[in-house]
Design a protein around this motif. Structure first.
Motif, short mmCIF file in Angstrom:
data_model
loop_
_atom_site.label_atom_id
_atom_site.label_comp_id
_atom_site.label_asym_id
_atom_site.label_seq_id
_atom_site.Cartn_x
_atom_site.Cartn_y
_atom_site.Cartn_z
N SER A 15 8.57 -1.95 -9.07
CA SER A 15 9.71 -2.82 -8.77
C SER A 15 9.24 -4.03 -7.98
O SER A 15 8.69 -3.89 -6.89
CB SER A 15 10.75 -2.05 -7.95
OG SER A 15 11.69 -2.91 -7.37
N GLU A 17 11.21 -6.10 -6.63
CA GLU A 17 12.10 -6.18 -5.47
C GLU A 17 11.56 -5.34 -4.31
O GLU A 17 11.62 -5.75 -3.16
CB GLU A 17 13.51 -5.70 -5.82
CG GLU A 17 14.26 -6.61 -6.77
CD GLU A 17 14.17 -6.14 -8.22
OE1 GLU A 17 13.33 -5.25 -8.54
OE2 GLU A 17 14.92 -6.68 -9.05
N LEU A 18 11.00 -4.17 -4.64
CA LEU A 18 10.42 -3.31 -3.61
C LEU A 18 9.19 -3.97 -2.98
O LEU A 18 9.02 -3.94 -1.76
CB LEU A 18 10.07 -1.95 -4.20
CG LEU A 18 9.66 -0.86 -3.23
CD1 LEU A 18 10.75 -0.60 -2.19
CD2 LEU A 18 9.34 0.42 -3.99
N ASP A 20 8.66 -7.13 -2.75
CA ASP A 20 9.20 -8.21 -1.92
C ASP A 20 9.73 -7.67 -0.60
O ASP A 20 9.47 -8.24 0.47
CB ASP A 20 10.31 -8.95 -2.68
CG ASP A 20 10.88 -10.09 -1.88
OD1 ASP A 20 10.12 -11.02 -1.52
OD2 ASP A 20 12.10 -10.08 -1.61
N GLU A 21 10.45 -6.56 -0.63
CA GLU A 21 11.00 -5.96 0.59
C GLU A 21 9.89 -5.52 1.56
O GLU A 21 9.98 -5.77 2.76
CB GLU A 21 11.90 -4.77 0.26
CG GLU A 21 13.24 -5.18 -0.33
CD GLU A 21 14.09 -6.00 0.62
OE1 GLU A 21 14.13 -5.71 1.84
OE2 GLU A 21 14.71 -6.97 0.14
N TYR A 22 8.86 -4.87 1.04
CA TYR A 22 7.75 -4.46 1.90
C TYR A 22 7.03 -5.67 2.49
O TYR A 22 6.64 -5.65 3.65
CB TYR A 22 6.76 -3.56 1.15
CG TYR A 22 7.15 -2.11 1.19
CD1 TYR A 22 7.06 -1.38 2.37
CD2 TYR A 22 7.62 -1.47 0.05
CE1 TYR A 22 7.43 -0.04 2.42
CE2 TYR A 22 7.98 -0.13 0.08
CZ TYR A 22 7.89 0.58 1.27
OH TYR A 22 8.25 1.89 1.31
N ARG A 24 8.33 -8.59 3.13
CA ARG A 24 9.21 -9.14 4.17
C ARG A 24 9.17 -8.26 5.43
O ARG A 24 9.11 -8.77 6.54
CB ARG A 24 10.64 -9.25 3.67
CG ARG A 24 10.85 -10.36 2.67
CD ARG A 24 12.29 -10.30 2.13
NE ARG A 24 12.45 -11.15 0.99
CZ ARG A 24 13.01 -12.35 1.04
NH1 ARG A 24 13.46 -12.82 2.18
NH2 ARG A 24 13.12 -13.08 -0.05
N TYR A 25 9.27 -6.94 5.23
CA TYR A 25 9.27 -6.00 6.34
C TYR A 25 7.98 -6.11 7.17
O TYR A 25 8.01 -6.07 8.40
CB TYR A 25 9.45 -4.57 5.82
CG TYR A 25 9.41 -3.52 6.89
CD1 TYR A 25 10.47 -3.37 7.78
CD2 TYR A 25 8.30 -2.68 7.02
CE1 TYR A 25 10.43 -2.40 8.78
CE2 TYR A 25 8.26 -1.71 8.01
CZ TYR A 25 9.32 -1.57 8.88
OH TYR A 25 9.29 -0.62 9.86
N ARG A 26 6.86 -6.25 6.48
CA ARG A 26 5.57 -6.36 7.16
C ARG A 26 5.23 -7.79 7.57
O ARG A 26 4.19 -8.06 8.15
CB ARG A 26 4.44 -5.83 6.27
CG ARG A 26 4.60 -4.40 5.86
CD ARG A 26 4.25 -3.47 6.98
NE ARG A 26 4.22 -2.10 6.48
CZ ARG A 26 4.53 -1.05 7.19
NH1 ARG A 26 4.86 -1.19 8.45
NH2 ARG A 26 4.50 0.15 6.67
N ASN A 27 6.12 -8.73 7.22
CA ASN A 27 5.93 -10.14 7.54
C ASN A 27 4.62 -10.67 6.97
O ASN A 27 3.81 -11.30 7.67
CB ASN A 27 6.02 -10.37 9.05
CG ASN A 27 6.24 -11.83 9.38
OD1 ASN A 27 6.82 -12.58 8.60
ND2 ASN A 27 5.77 -12.24 10.55
N ARG A 48 5.48 -10.61 -7.17
CA ARG A 48 6.61 -10.56 -6.23
C ARG A 48 7.92 -10.98 -6.86
O ARG A 48 8.98 -10.47 -6.51
CB ARG A 48 6.29 -11.43 -5.02
CG ARG A 48 7.23 -11.24 -3.87
CD ARG A 48 6.76 -12.01 -2.66
NE ARG A 48 7.59 -11.74 -1.50
CZ ARG A 48 7.39 -12.27 -0.32
NH1 ARG A 48 6.36 -13.07 -0.11
NH2 ARG A 48 8.19 -11.99 0.69
N ARG A 49 7.87 -11.92 -7.79
CA ARG A 49 9.13 -12.36 -8.41
C ARG A 49 9.40 -11.71 -9.77
O ARG A 49 10.41 -11.98 -10.39
CB ARG A 49 9.19 -13.88 -8.49
CG ARG A 49 8.31 -14.52 -9.50
CD ARG A 49 8.66 -16.02 -9.61
NE ARG A 49 7.89 -16.60 -10.66
CZ ARG A 49 6.78 -17.28 -10.51
NH1 ARG A 49 6.30 -17.49 -9.30
NH2 ARG A 49 6.13 -17.76 -11.54
#
Length: 98
Positions: A15, A17-18, A20-22, A24-27, A48-49
């Motif tokens: 995914s 989206e997943l 991308d989320e990781y 973002r979470y880890r900056n 990522r996209r």
């Protein structure tokens, strides 16, 4: 057996989206992750996209490690039975004309 009909092991992103989320979470930015795993920034951006799903088998564990998750959370191994080398990186990127 010719190269055209040889099976190929690859890994596929589960995914985007997943991923991308990781990130973002880890900056972690595309540039930072690409530098850490040794790939071009565009490779990470495409993953990522969702423009690209397949990833080199050597790169996937590096991405997962940098994000602090098991590889199986982000990627699944796939065998491509009739790999011809064309379109080996997933769907082609198409741009809409204005």
């Amino acid at each position: 057996m010719s190269k055209r009909s040889r099976p190929r092991l690859t890994v596929q992103l589960i995914s985007h989206e997943l991923l991308d989320e990781y990130m973002r979470y880890r900056n972690v930015s595309n540039v930072k992750l690409a530098a850490k795993v040794g790939v071009d920034t565009s490779t990470i951006a495409h993953l990522r996209r969702g423009a690209r799903k397949n990833c080199d088998i050597e790169v996937a564990p590096k991405i997962a490690d940098e994000l602090g998750v098991p590889q199986c959370v982000l990627f699944v191994e796939k065998v491509i039975a009739d790999w011809t080398g064309s379109n080996r990186n997933g769907p082609a990127i198409t741009r809409k004309s204005a």
